[in-house]
Motif scaffolding. Structure first.
Motif, PDB file in Angstrom:
ATOM      1  N   MET A 156       0.856  -1.183   0.000  1.00 26.96           N
ATOM      2  CA  MET A 156       0.000   0.000   0.000  1.00 26.96           C
ATOM      3  C   MET A 156       0.895   1.238   0.000  1.00 26.96           C
ATOM      4  SD  MET A 156      -3.145   1.101   2.517  1.00 26.96           S
ATOM      5  CE  MET A 156      -2.344   0.907   4.061  1.00 26.96           C
ATOM      6  N   ASP A 157       0.579   2.172  -0.848  1.00 30.63           N
ATOM      7  CA  ASP A 157       1.288   3.447  -0.936  1.00 30.63           C
ATOM      8  C   ASP A 157       1.081   4.224   0.359  1.00 30.63           C
ATOM      9  OD1 ASP A 157       2.014   6.106  -1.503  1.00 30.63           O
ATOM     10  OD2 ASP A 157       1.627   5.803  -3.633  1.00 30.63           O
ATOM     11  N   LYS A 158       2.131   4.946   0.791  1.00 26.88           N
ATOM     12  CA  LYS A 158       2.032   5.695   2.045  1.00 26.88           C
ATOM     13  C   LYS A 158       0.894   6.705   2.048  1.00 26.88           C
ATOM     14  CE  LYS A 158       5.959   6.117   4.983  1.00 26.88           C
ATOM     15  NZ  LYS A 158       7.097   6.854   5.410  1.00 26.88           N
ATOM     16  N   SER A 159       0.612   7.294   0.870  1.00 30.10           N
ATOM     17  CA  SER A 159      -0.437   8.309   0.803  1.00 30.10           C
ATOM     18  C   SER A 159      -1.831   7.710   0.675  1.00 30.10           C
ATOM     19  CB  SER A 159      -0.173   9.257  -0.369  1.00 30.10           C
ATOM     20  OG  SER A 159      -0.260   8.545  -1.587  1.00 30.10           O
ATOM     21  N   GLU A 160      -1.892   6.402   0.406  1.00 32.45           N
ATOM     22  CA  GLU A 160      -3.194   5.745   0.263  1.00 32.45           C
ATOM     23  C   GLU A 160      -3.859   5.606   1.627  1.00 32.45           C
ATOM     24  OE1 GLU A 160      -4.821   1.499  -1.389  1.00 32.45           O
ATOM     25  OE2 GLU A 160      -3.082   2.391  -2.362  1.00 32.45           O
ATOM     26  N   MET A 161      -5.143   5.881   1.665  1.00 33.75           N
ATOM     27  CA  MET A 161      -5.883   5.819   2.921  1.00 33.75           C
ATOM     28  C   MET A 161      -6.192   4.369   3.286  1.00 33.75           C
ATOM     29  SD  MET A 161      -8.530   9.002   2.427  1.00 33.75           S
ATOM     30  CE  MET A 161      -9.099   9.013   4.122  1.00 33.75           C
ATOM     31  N   THR A 162      -6.242   4.126   4.584  1.00 33.15           N
ATOM     32  CA  THR A 162      -6.611   2.797   5.067  1.00 33.15           C
ATOM     33  C   THR A 162      -8.134   2.656   5.051  1.00 33.15           C
ATOM     34  OG1 THR A 162      -6.806   3.484   7.369  1.00 33.15           O
ATOM     35  CG2 THR A 162      -4.610   2.788   6.619  1.00 33.15           C
ATOM     36  N   THR A 163      -8.577   1.441   5.206  1.00 28.79           N
ATOM     37  CA  THR A 163     -10.019   1.188   5.269  1.00 28.79           C
ATOM     38  C   THR A 163     -10.652   1.981   6.412  1.00 28.79           C
ATOM     39  OG1 THR A 163      -9.761  -1.027   4.334  1.00 28.79           O
ATOM     40  CG2 THR A 163     -11.778  -0.610   5.604  1.00 28.79           C
ATOM     41  N   ASP A 173     -17.710  17.123  -2.878  1.00 28.56           N
ATOM     42  CA  ASP A 173     -16.494  17.497  -3.598  1.00 28.56           C
ATOM     43  C   ASP A 173     -15.280  17.433  -2.682  1.00 28.56           C
ATOM     44  OD1 ASP A 173     -17.936  17.892  -5.914  1.00 28.56           O
ATOM     45  OD2 ASP A 173     -17.980  20.084  -5.733  1.00 28.56           O
ATOM     46  N   GLU A 174     -15.455  17.902  -1.449  1.00 25.11           N
ATOM     47  CA  GLU A 174     -14.369  17.867  -0.475  1.00 25.11           C
ATOM     48  C   GLU A 174     -13.967  16.419  -0.180  1.00 25.11           C
ATOM     49  OE1 GLU A 174     -13.312  20.061   3.669  1.00 25.11           O
ATOM     50  OE2 GLU A 174     -15.309  19.186   3.517  1.00 25.11           O
ATOM     51  N   MET A 175     -14.945  15.550  -0.052  1.00 28.27           N
ATOM     52  CA  MET A 175     -14.671  14.145   0.190  1.00 28.27           C
ATOM     53  C   MET A 175     -13.900  13.552  -0.982  1.00 28.27           C
ATOM     54  SD  MET A 175     -17.319  11.017   0.980  1.00 28.27           S
ATOM     55  CE  MET A 175     -18.005  11.021  -0.664  1.00 28.27           C
ATOM     56  N   THR A 176     -14.299  13.872  -2.195  1.00 23.36           N
ATOM     57  CA  THR A 176     -13.617  13.379  -3.386  1.00 23.36           C
ATOM     58  C   THR A 176     -12.165  13.854  -3.427  1.00 23.36           C
ATOM     59  OG1 THR A 176     -15.708  13.308  -4.597  1.00 23.36           O
ATOM     60  CG2 THR A 176     -13.701  13.327  -5.911  1.00 23.36           C
ATOM     61  N   ARG A 177     -11.941  15.130  -3.097  1.00 27.59           N
ATOM     62  CA  ARG A 177     -10.574  15.656  -3.067  1.00 27.59           C
ATOM     63  C   ARG A 177      -9.712  14.889  -2.069  1.00 27.59           C
ATOM     64  NH1 ARG A 177     -13.284  20.517  -3.591  1.00 27.59           N
ATOM     65  NH2 ARG A 177     -13.255  20.931  -1.341  1.00 27.59           N
ATOM     66  N   ILE A 178     -10.261  14.612  -0.908  1.00 32.11           N
ATOM     67  CA  ILE A 178      -9.509  13.880   0.117  1.00 32.11           C
ATOM     68  C   ILE A 178      -9.192  12.462  -0.363  1.00 32.11           C
ATOM     69  CG2 ILE A 178      -9.667  12.872   2.446  1.00 32.11           C
ATOM     70  CD1 ILE A 178     -11.343  15.404   3.206  1.00 32.11           C
ATOM     71  N   LEU A 179     -10.155  11.814  -0.955  1.00 28.38           N
ATOM     72  CA  LEU A 179      -9.946  10.430  -1.429  1.00 28.38           C
ATOM     73  C   LEU A 179      -8.971  10.348  -2.600  1.00 28.38           C
ATOM     74  CD1 LEU A 179     -13.605   9.105  -1.193  1.00 28.38           C
ATOM     75  CD2 LEU A 179     -11.676   8.462   0.273  1.00 28.38           C
ATOM     76  N   ASN A 180      -8.877  11.407  -3.384  1.00 26.53           N
ATOM     77  CA  ASN A 180      -8.008  11.398  -4.566  1.00 26.53           C
ATOM     78  C   ASN A 180      -6.595  11.912  -4.296  1.00 26.53           C
ATOM     79  OD1 ASN A 180      -9.922  10.285  -6.258  1.00 26.53           O
ATOM     80  ND2 ASN A 180     -10.772  12.263  -6.795  1.00 26.53           N
ATOM     81  N   ARG A 181      -6.262  12.183  -3.053  1.00 26.00           N
ATOM     82  CA  ARG A 181      -4.905  12.652  -2.727  1.00 26.00           C
ATOM     83  C   ARG A 181      -3.881  11.615  -3.031  1.00 26.00           C
ATOM     84  NH1 ARG A 181      -5.009  14.862   3.288  1.00 26.00           N
ATOM     85  NH2 ARG A 181      -7.164  15.368   3.269  1.00 26.00           N
TER      86      ARG A 181
END
Length: 67
Positions: free
Chosen positions: A1-8, A59-67
């Motif tokens: 898992m990439d460091k920037s990828e969010m966990t479950t 939109d804010e949620m999408t931005r956070i998930l796409n980091r």
């Protein structure tokens, strides 16, 4: 898992927080419509503004998930 990828757990927490935020926006709009009356311009404007407010949260949620 990439460091920037969010966990479950982080994604679930984000979804729960955004769900609560959207629920609160709807509840606040209901309160304002009851207080002002939907027949008034301000009452109608509250309902019209709700969609934009919810879209902002999504939109804010999408931005956070796409980091």
């Amino acid at each position: 898992m990439d460091k920037s990828e969010m966990t479950t757990n982080e994604v679930v927490n984000l979804l729960m927080n955004k769900g609560n935020e959207i629920d609160n926006k709807i509840i606040n709009t209901i309160s304002e419509v009851l207080r002002l009356g939907y027949e008034t311009d301000r009452g109608k404007e509250c309902v019209k503004n709700l969609r934009g407010s919810i879209e902002y949260s999504l939109d804010e949620m999408t931005r956070i998930l796409n980091r």
